[in-house]
Write an enzyme that holds these catalytic residues in place. Structure first.
Site, mmCIF file in Angstrom:
data_model
loop_
_atom_site.group_PDB
_atom_site.id
_atom_site.type_symbol
_atom_site.label_atom_id
_atom_site.label_comp_id
_atom_site.label_asym_id
_atom_site.label_seq_id
_atom_site.Cartn_x
_atom_site.Cartn_y
_atom_site.Cartn_z
ATOM 1 N N ASP A 11 5.169 -2.639 -12.651
ATOM 2 C CA ASP A 11 4.119 -1.624 -12.465
ATOM 3 C C ASP A 11 2.739 -2.085 -12.930
ATOM 4 O OD1 ASP A 11 5.869 0.193 -11.311
ATOM 5 O OD2 ASP A 11 6.392 1.104 -13.236
ATOM 6 N N LYS A 14 1.016 -4.928 -8.560
ATOM 7 C CA LYS A 14 1.240 -5.967 -7.554
ATOM 8 C C LYS A 14 1.112 -5.425 -6.134
ATOM 9 C CE LYS A 14 5.384 -7.224 -8.826
ATOM 10 N NZ LYS A 14 5.551 -6.262 -9.945
ATOM 11 N N THR A 15 1.684 -4.250 -5.893
ATOM 12 C CA THR A 15 1.702 -3.723 -4.526
ATOM 13 C C THR A 15 0.312 -3.273 -4.097
ATOM 14 O OG1 THR A 15 3.970 -2.994 -4.952
ATOM 15 C CG2 THR A 15 2.922 -2.191 -2.955
ATOM 16 N N HIS A 16 -0.444 -2.689 -5.010
ATOM 17 C CA HIS A 16 -1.840 -2.332 -4.697
ATOM 18 C C HIS A 16 -2.639 -3.582 -4.333
ATOM 19 C CE1 HIS A 16 -2.887 1.946 -5.582
ATOM 20 N NE2 HIS A 16 -1.654 1.925 -6.057
ATOM 21 N N LYS A 31 8.376 -8.665 0.658
ATOM 22 C CA LYS A 31 8.858 -8.313 -0.677
ATOM 23 C C LYS A 31 10.146 -9.087 -0.924
ATOM 24 C CE LYS A 31 9.138 -5.759 -4.506
ATOM 25 N NZ LYS A 31 8.111 -5.657 -5.545
ATOM 26 N N GLY A 96 8.908 -7.018 -10.615
ATOM 27 C CA GLY A 96 8.745 -7.029 -12.065
ATOM 28 C C GLY A 96 7.803 -8.113 -12.550
#
Length: 197
Positions: A11, A14-16, A31, A96
């Protein structure tokens, strides 16, 4: 060019960052391991609808460390045998942090070491994050994994950035969490292009 998006912990953002990177530079998205739902690929599709998204390397229903999900679900895979998609320009988002298990014996950084590609290391501002950032950078250097930049997510804290940059000599990109309307950003795009030269 294949690029890893790694992080100092779960959290971190990374995805942002992956969504912003793909939207601004037109990279494909992959992913490596998805643990639980909603999926990070769904977020990418929402925030950057033009991005080509490959099916995740491994999908686990358990929202936990992959080695736990693998055991609970009797999943049959070996972490270091996950195939990367054929793409000239690919963002590979890890799961992670660097030492998050990928299976019973290996971690994300072990995968990075086997399939060498440069990385953006993503972090956030919180008490103790300098220590976690420096430890992560040291680990990447020991494995000879190129760090393109440290990405600091959230409201900028200049004194922390100054210390980390002076200590590591690694470029820092500041990126706030964003909405779909703010994902395209010329300044951000220019920063990325300079780092990828």
């Amino acid at each position: 060019m294949k690029i890893y998006v790694s992080a100092i912990h779960t959290d971190a953002g990374k995805t942002h960052f992956s969504a912003a990177f793909c939207a601004n530079l037109g990279y494909d998205y992959f992913k490596l391991i998805q643990a639980g739902e909603p999926t990070d690929s769904e977020f990418i599709a929402k925030m950057s609808p033009e991005t080509h998204i490959f099916e995740s390397g491994v999908f686990l229903q358990t929202p936990a460390s992959p080695h736990l999900g693998k055991k609970l679900e009797n999943a049959n895979y070996q972490g270091l045998e996950i195939a990367l998609p054929q793409s000239e320009n690919l963002v590979i988002e890890l799961a992670g942090g660097l030492f998050t298990p990928i299976d019973e014996k290996h971690t994300m950084i072990d995968f990075m070491q086997k399939f060498k590609a440069p990385t953006f290391l993503v972090a956030r501002y919180y008490l103790g994050s300098i220590n976690h950032i420096l430890l992560s950078i040291e680990a990447l250097k020991q494995r000879n994994i190129e760090i393109l930049a440290l990405v600091m997510m959230g409201e900028k804290e200049p004194l922390q950035d100054e210390f980390v940059q002076n200590y590591t000599k690694i470029p820092i990109i500041n990126l706030p969490f964003f909405t779909q309307n703010s994902i395209l950003n010329e300044n951000f795009k220019e920063q990325l292009l300079k780092l990828l030269k």
